[in-house]
Design an enzyme around this catalytic site. Structure first.
Site, short mmCIF file in Angstrom:
data_model
loop_
_atom_site.label_atom_id
_atom_site.label_comp_id
_atom_site.label_asym_id
_atom_site.label_seq_id
_atom_site.Cartn_x
_atom_site.Cartn_y
_atom_site.Cartn_z
CB SER A 215 -0.94 -0.06 1.20
OG SER A 215 -2.03 0.80 1.06
CG ASP A 437 -6.17 -3.26 -3.49
OD1 ASP A 437 -6.86 -2.57 -2.71
OD2 ASP A 437 -4.95 -3.43 -3.36
CG HIS A 465 -5.35 -2.95 0.63
ND1 HIS A 465 -4.88 -2.32 -0.51
CD2 HIS A 465 -4.75 -2.31 1.67
CE1 HIS A 465 -4.04 -1.36 -0.17
NE2 HIS A 465 -3.94 -1.34 1.14
#
Length: 497
Positions: A215, A437, A465
């Site tokens: 991320s 995602d 995710h």
């Protein structure tokens, strides 16, 4: 990136989801000489027993064997390498087999504690841990590493209702941040964290940095590769974020991602007999109506309330991972009957609220880092336009009446250096993007891959995710083969759901 209410939430939901060796001088941004703005010699790390780890419930956490913690002094101001220092908090899980070196992790945020995250998740990387010391850290401005604190004002924002003067609350929050963390605020941000990362590489005794970023960690990794391309080792950027997009683009793209995740949840829920509706459309409407209703009727939970802003976070939190979908069904069904305990707990997990009512630095660090990384300061008109677009896509994340993007009153001017990505000259970088995602939608994986210029894209067709963290065998095999054996995935590599 994460943010509660529009000032924190919009455009920042993205980013969530530790051997001592000899030292070497950190190399320059071209990887060949000392870099202006970094220390000319590397410090060493004194490793010892971890004493202050915190679990997801906010309580003390005891790690397994082979886990050590340490500190690395780095310049507060990289422009003055001989000046005041701050300590970066580190964690290391020693390799269980024939050691290749260190593998450094960033788990997202910006603002997540890498120390706590690795302590809790090390078993997920057991295969990588056979050949590498697994290392993580709290980036500057986060938690133990001169973490940004802002008094109790953040708690007041989270407890406020939809009719509160959000801009007034934000101004009070900013004043508290300046008062409590004014010294560090000018020196946070992803470019500074990347320079710290190179000092960490040197302190670990590694000629090149081996790195896994999730991320926001993909942003940090991409900035590192841009500034230190010759120091890039085996790099994996999972759940990629493209920092070049504007505030409005981020908000709209993420709203689209979470809308798709909610609809996928609804289809799955109905297929298994769902308490929230008989059709996917009915389930989506139930969730959206429930959150909207919190604007006028918050749900009491003991001496607290599940407000609209907390309800937003409570709903999106389980959408990050398919494994959490059943919790969204159960929690929403219970809240509609007056018991919002689980939903409030989900919101608290997102914001880093501790059992005693205080907060860790997750959200305050996030605000400081985001404001440093972007020169953009959306106007009230831009906020209104963005809100109208978001409401049409995913009304759960609407922010009626909020006129500030979060950084308008921030005491430090941001710049766009962290938005520049070009890793020309680096070793191959593996970017992993998930088709399902919600927080870092797949289009960012494709655009970041192109901007890096040295990257290959691995596509995961499933939900969630953080593709590696889903436990998907194909993704794990592909990443492990690259990190351990140096086998770069073929162009077009795809892992089915």
């Amino acid at each position: 990136m994460k943010k509660p209410i529009a000032t924190f939430l919009l455009g920042a939901l993205v980013l969530t989801a530790c051997s001592t060796g000899g030292t070497s001088a950190p190399t320059a941004e071209n990887g060949t000489a000392g870099t202006a703005g970094t220390a000319s010699t590397a410090s060493t790390v004194a490793w010892s027993t971890c004493t202050d780890l915190v679990g997801p419930d906010g309580k003390p956490f005891t790690p397994g064997p082979g886990v050590e913690c340490g500190k690395l002094p780095v310049p507060l101001d990289h422009g003055e390498p001989g000046g005041e220092k701050i300590d970066l908090a580190l964690i290391r899980v020693k390799a269980t087999g024939d050691r290749l070196g260190s593998l450094v992790f960033n788990f997202g945020g910006p603002g997540a504690s890498g120390v706590d995250s690795l302590a809790m998740s090390a078993t997920a990387f057991a295969k990588l841990g056979t050949r590498y010391d697994l290392v993580s850290f709290d980036p500057r401005g986060v938690d133990r590493s001169a973490g940004v604190t802002c008094g109790n004002e953040f708690a007041e924002i989270m407890a406020s209702d939809a009719d509160a003067d959000q801009d007034a609350l934000l101004k009070e929050f900013v004043q508290a941040c300046r008062r409590e963390s004014g010294k560090v605020l000018p020196h946070v941000g992803t470019v500074n964290a990347a320079k710290d990362l190179d000092l960490l590489r040197a302190a670990l005794g590694d000629e090149r940095l081996n790195y896994v970023g999730f991320s926001y960690g993909t942003h940090l990794g991409a900035v590192y590769a841009t500034h230190f391309p010759k120091n890039v080792g085996r790099f994996v950027l999972d759940s990629a974020f493209d920092p070049s997009v504007t505030f409005e683009e981020r908000a709209v793209i993420q709203a689209t991602g979470f809308d798709q995740a909610l609809r996928a949840f609804a289809e799955d829920c109905v297929a298994k007999s769902c308490e929230l509706g008989d059709t996917p459309a009915a389930v989506v409407k139930t969730v959206e109506d429930f959150v909207e209703g919190l604007k006028t009727e918050p749900v009491k939970v003991g001496d607290r309330e599940l407000t609209f802003w907390l309800g937003q976070l409570a709903v999106i939190t389980p959408l990050y991972a398919k494994q959490s979908w059943p919790m969204l069904e159960q929690a929403t069904a219970a809240a509609r009957k007056g018991n919002a305990t689980i939903l409030l707990a989900l919101a608290d997990a997102y914001t880093g609220r501790r059992p005693d009512g205080t907060y860790n630095t997750m959200m305050t660090s996030l605000q400081a880092i985001n404001c440093a990384d972007y020169a953009e300061r959306p106007t009230a008109a831009q906020m209104e336009r963005t809100n109208e677009r978001v409401k049409k896509i995913f009304p759960v994340l609407s922010f009626d009446g909020v006129t500030s993007g979060g950084c308008e009153h921030w005491p430090v001017r941001g710049d766009d250096e962290a938005r520049r990505i070009d890793a020309t000259g680096s070793a191959p970088i593996v970017v992993v993007g998930g088709k399902g995602d919600p927080a870092t939608p797949f289009r960012w994986a494709t655009s970041l891959t192109a901007k890096l210029k040295t990257a290959v894209l691995v596509t995961y067709e499933g939900e969630g995710h953080g593709a590696y963290l889903t436990g998907d065998a194909c993704v794990m095999k592909t990443v492990n083969a690259y990190v351990i054996d140096g086998k770069v995935p073929a162009a077009g590599t795809t892992c089915a759901a």
